[in-house]
Design a protein around this motif. Structure first.
Motif, mmCIF file in Angstrom:
data_model
loop_
_atom_site.group_PDB
_atom_site.id
_atom_site.type_symbol
_atom_site.label_atom_id
_atom_site.label_comp_id
_atom_site.label_asym_id
_atom_site.label_seq_id
_atom_site.Cartn_x
_atom_site.Cartn_y
_atom_site.Cartn_z
ATOM 1 N N GLY A 60 0.782 -1.237 0.000
ATOM 2 C CA GLY A 60 0.000 0.000 0.000
ATOM 3 C C GLY A 60 0.806 1.276 0.000
ATOM 4 O O GLY A 60 0.235 2.368 0.109
ATOM 5 N N LEU A 61 2.125 1.177 -0.146
ATOM 6 C CA LEU A 61 2.976 2.363 -0.071
ATOM 7 C C LEU A 61 3.317 2.870 -1.470
ATOM 8 O O LEU A 61 3.929 2.152 -2.262
ATOM 9 N N PRO A 62 2.950 4.101 -1.808
ATOM 10 C CA PRO A 62 3.183 4.618 -3.150
ATOM 11 C C PRO A 62 4.656 4.950 -3.400
ATOM 12 O O PRO A 62 5.434 5.129 -2.465
ATOM 13 N N ASN A 63 4.995 5.080 -4.682
ATOM 14 C CA ASN A 63 6.350 5.471 -5.074
ATOM 15 C C ASN A 63 6.375 6.906 -5.593
ATOM 16 O O ASN A 63 7.185 7.253 -6.440
ATOM 17 N N HIS A 64 5.478 7.718 -5.079
ATOM 18 C CA HIS A 64 5.433 9.128 -5.479
ATOM 19 C C HIS A 64 5.299 10.000 -4.229
ATOM 20 O O HIS A 64 4.964 9.528 -3.137
ATOM 21 N N SER A 65 5.553 11.276 -4.427
ATOM 22 C CA SER A 65 5.493 12.211 -3.308
ATOM 23 C C SER A 65 4.054 12.509 -2.897
ATOM 24 O O SER A 65 3.114 12.314 -3.669
ATOM 25 N N SER A 66 3.903 12.990 -1.668
ATOM 26 C CA SER A 66 2.585 13.352 -1.150
ATOM 27 C C SER A 66 2.758 14.093 0.165
ATOM 28 O O SER A 66 3.691 13.815 0.933
ATOM 29 N N PRO A 67 1.834 15.003 0.474
ATOM 30 C CA PRO A 67 1.858 15.630 1.794
ATOM 31 C C PRO A 67 1.386 14.674 2.887
ATOM 32 O O PRO A 67 1.475 15.012 4.077
ATOM 33 N N TYR A 68 0.915 13.495 2.482
ATOM 34 C CA TYR A 68 0.474 12.513 3.479
ATOM 35 C C TYR A 68 1.602 11.633 4.001
ATOM 36 O O TYR A 68 1.387 10.833 4.911
ATOM 37 N N TRP A 69 2.796 11.767 3.435
ATOM 38 C CA TRP A 69 3.953 11.123 4.042
ATOM 39 C C TRP A 69 4.335 11.894 5.317
ATOM 40 O O TRP A 69 4.029 13.077 5.443
ATOM 41 N N GLU A 70 5.002 11.209 6.227
ATOM 42 C CA GLU A 70 5.561 11.906 7.384
ATOM 43 C C GLU A 70 6.579 12.932 6.887
ATOM 44 O O GLU A 70 7.276 12.702 5.887
ATOM 45 N N THR A 120 9.367 13.646 7.821
ATOM 46 C CA THR A 120 10.745 13.150 7.842
ATOM 47 C C THR A 120 11.058 12.228 6.668
ATOM 48 O O THR A 120 12.219 11.863 6.464
ATOM 49 N N GLU A 121 10.044 11.840 5.884
ATOM 50 C CA GLU A 121 10.242 10.931 4.760
ATOM 51 C C GLU A 121 10.718 11.699 3.522
ATOM 52 O O GLU A 121 10.342 12.855 3.299
ATOM 53 N N ALA A 122 11.525 11.031 2.693
ATOM 54 C CA ALA A 122 12.088 11.675 1.500
ATOM 55 C C ALA A 122 11.012 12.084 0.503
ATOM 56 O O ALA A 122 11.195 13.054 -0.246
ATOM 57 N N LEU A 123 9.888 11.379 0.477
ATOM 58 C CA LEU A 123 8.836 11.665 -0.491
ATOM 59 C C LEU A 123 7.817 12.686 0.021
ATOM 60 O O LEU A 123 6.842 12.992 -0.672
ATOM 61 N N TYR A 124 8.041 13.219 1.198
ATOM 62 C CA TYR A 124 7.117 14.234 1.716
ATOM 63 C C TYR A 124 7.258 15.535 0.925
ATOM 64 O O TYR A 124 8.375 15.970 0.603
ATOM 65 N N ILE A 125 6.123 16.162 0.591
ATOM 66 C CA ILE A 125 6.107 17.497 -0.006
ATOM 67 C C ILE A 125 5.001 18.311 0.652
ATOM 68 O O ILE A 125 4.056 17.766 1.226
ATOM 69 N N GLU A 126 5.124 19.600 0.574
ATOM 70 C CA GLU A 126 4.035 20.474 1.002
ATOM 71 C C GLU A 126 2.856 20.286 0.035
ATOM 72 O O GLU A 126 3.055 19.973 -1.139
ATOM 73 N N PRO A 127 1.630 20.469 0.508
ATOM 74 C CA PRO A 127 0.469 20.311 -0.373
ATOM 75 C C PRO A 127 0.537 21.248 -1.579
ATOM 76 O O PRO A 127 0.867 22.423 -1.434
ATOM 77 N N VAL A 128 0.248 20.690 -2.768
ATOM 78 C CA VAL A 128 0.194 21.513 -3.984
ATOM 79 C C VAL A 128 -1.230 21.562 -4.541
ATOM 80 O O VAL A 128 -1.511 22.372 -5.418
ATOM 81 N N VAL A 129 -2.108 20.703 -4.060
ATOM 82 C CA VAL A 129 -3.508 20.686 -4.484
ATOM 83 C C VAL A 129 -4.432 20.726 -3.278
ATOM 84 O O VAL A 129 -5.345 21.548 -3.210
ATOM 85 N N ALA A 130 -4.214 19.829 -2.315
ATOM 86 C CA ALA A 130 -5.083 19.761 -1.128
ATOM 87 C C ALA A 130 -5.024 21.064 -0.336
ATOM 88 O O ALA A 130 -3.951 21.654 -0.174
ATOM 89 N N THR A 131 -6.173 21.502 0.144
ATOM 90 C CA THR A 131 -6.223 22.685 0.996
ATOM 91 C C THR A 131 -6.297 22.317 2.472
ATOM 92 O O THR A 131 -6.104 23.167 3.332
ATOM 93 N N ARG A 132 -6.569 21.067 2.755
ATOM 94 C CA ARG A 132 -6.506 20.551 4.121
ATOM 95 C C ARG A 132 -6.271 19.056 4.043
ATOM 96 O O ARG A 132 -6.554 18.432 3.017
ATOM 97 N N LEU A 133 -5.722 18.484 5.090
ATOM 98 C CA LEU A 133 -5.392 17.070 5.103
ATOM 99 C C LEU A 133 -6.260 16.302 6.073
ATOM 100 O O LEU A 133 -6.641 16.815 7.125
ATOM 101 N N THR A 134 -6.582 15.071 5.719
ATOM 102 C CA THR A 134 -7.278 14.183 6.646
ATOM 103 C C THR A 134 -6.263 13.648 7.659
ATOM 104 O O THR A 134 -5.059 13.644 7.401
ATOM 105 N N PRO A 135 -6.725 13.187 8.811
ATOM 106 C CA PRO A 135 -5.791 12.684 9.833
ATOM 107 C C PRO A 135 -5.039 11.443 9.354
ATOM 108 O O PRO A 135 -5.530 10.670 8.536
ATOM 109 N N GLY A 136 -3.842 11.260 9.888
ATOM 110 C CA GLY A 136 -3.048 10.083 9.579
ATOM 111 C C GLY A 136 -2.033 10.328 8.489
ATOM 112 O O GLY A 136 -2.087 11.327 7.763
#
Length: 261
Positions: free
Chosen positions: A69-79, A81-97
């Motif tokens: 279930g772990l993607p190979n692309h970036s997302s603001p839903y990564w922790e 501290t993870e290399a694939l973490y990015i600031e949101p570029v589309v989402a205006t708010r994030l769900t928990p987790g």
């Protein structure tokens, strides 16, 4: 190991072989006599799946897809501290987790899926596994709860957000520079559905939109992986949802669904 399994499967003669040598000799007891015989899923399609997340194995006339279930692309839903973490570029708010943890999924499908006598509505939870390994969900967020504008705000550019069952896709990805993996208004492979049929992006190989899709967004035709053989497959339906997004799969499955656990 993955390619060894492919080779063994080829030796069994299951690659792109029709279940019947004479499509006009269909058993008269078949519930769908007017449809072509089942054709084996093109093995080359599985080379598109993220090898860091997805394992494909074959056992006779069945294919099992396992994913962490772990993607190979970036997302603001990564922790963060993870290399694939990015600031949101589309989402205006994030769900928990966050992405991570024990979110494994597995499904076993027929190597030559067939159209069922009746279509099947999809339910909550995974209805397919994408090429990245992330599960595909339908267009509902809960029991009889459709995706609403405020929910759409939580989707990252990949068309996903986090939920009780982990990170998952609902809608087509956005056309942004960060999107180097996922299908957006093209003919790329999106994944495999619970009935064993592959799903592709909105377009055909020649760049046009298909004009003969059935009510499930599927048809018989040549795909980027079928080597000129016509196989039944789905497309993301080229219709906007809530005015701005396109659902990955908001219709019924044409084949017999298998549980994704």
């Amino acid at each position: 190991m993955k390619h060894l399994k492919f080779a063994l499967f080829l030796l069994l003669g299951a690659c792109m072989v029709s279940c019947s040598s004479d499509s006009e000799g269909t058993d008269t007891t078949d519930d769908t006599p007017d449809t072509p015989d089942a054709v084996s899923t093109p093995l080359s399609a599985f080379d598109e799946f993220n090898p860091e997340a997805v394992t494909i194995s074959f056992d006779g006339d069945e294919i099992t897809i396992d994913s962490n279930g772990l993607p190979n692309h970036s997302s603001p839903y990564w922790e963060e501290t993870e290399a694939l973490y990015i600031e949101p570029v589309v989402a205006t708010r994030l769900t928990p987790g966050r992405i991570g943890g024990d979110r494994s999924f597995t499904v076993t499908v027929p190597a030559a899926p067939e159209i069922a006598a009746t279509s099947s509505a999809t339910g909550l939870g995974p209805i397919g596994i994408s090429v990245t390994g992330v599960p595909i969900f339908n267009d509902t967020e809960g029991p009889n709860i459709p995706l609403e504008e405020q929910i759409v705000e939580t989707f990252d550019y990949a068309g996903a957000h986090n939920g009780p069952s982990g990170y998952h896709y609902h809608v087509e990805s956005s056309d942004v520079p960060e999107n180097t993996v996922l299908s957006h208004d093209d003919d790329k492979l999106v994944g495999i559905m619970a009935d064993g049929f592959l799903i592709y992006g909105r377009r055909e190989m020649d760049g046009t939109y298909p004009t003969d899709l059935d009510e499930s967004g599927g048809h018989f035709g040549v795909t980027p992986h079928s080597n000129g053989v016509e196989v039944y497959h789905y497309h993301i339906i080229n219709e906007f949802y809530l005015g701005s997004i396109i659902a990955l799969f908001a219709v019924d499955l044409k084949g017999t669904p298998n549980s994704i656990m």
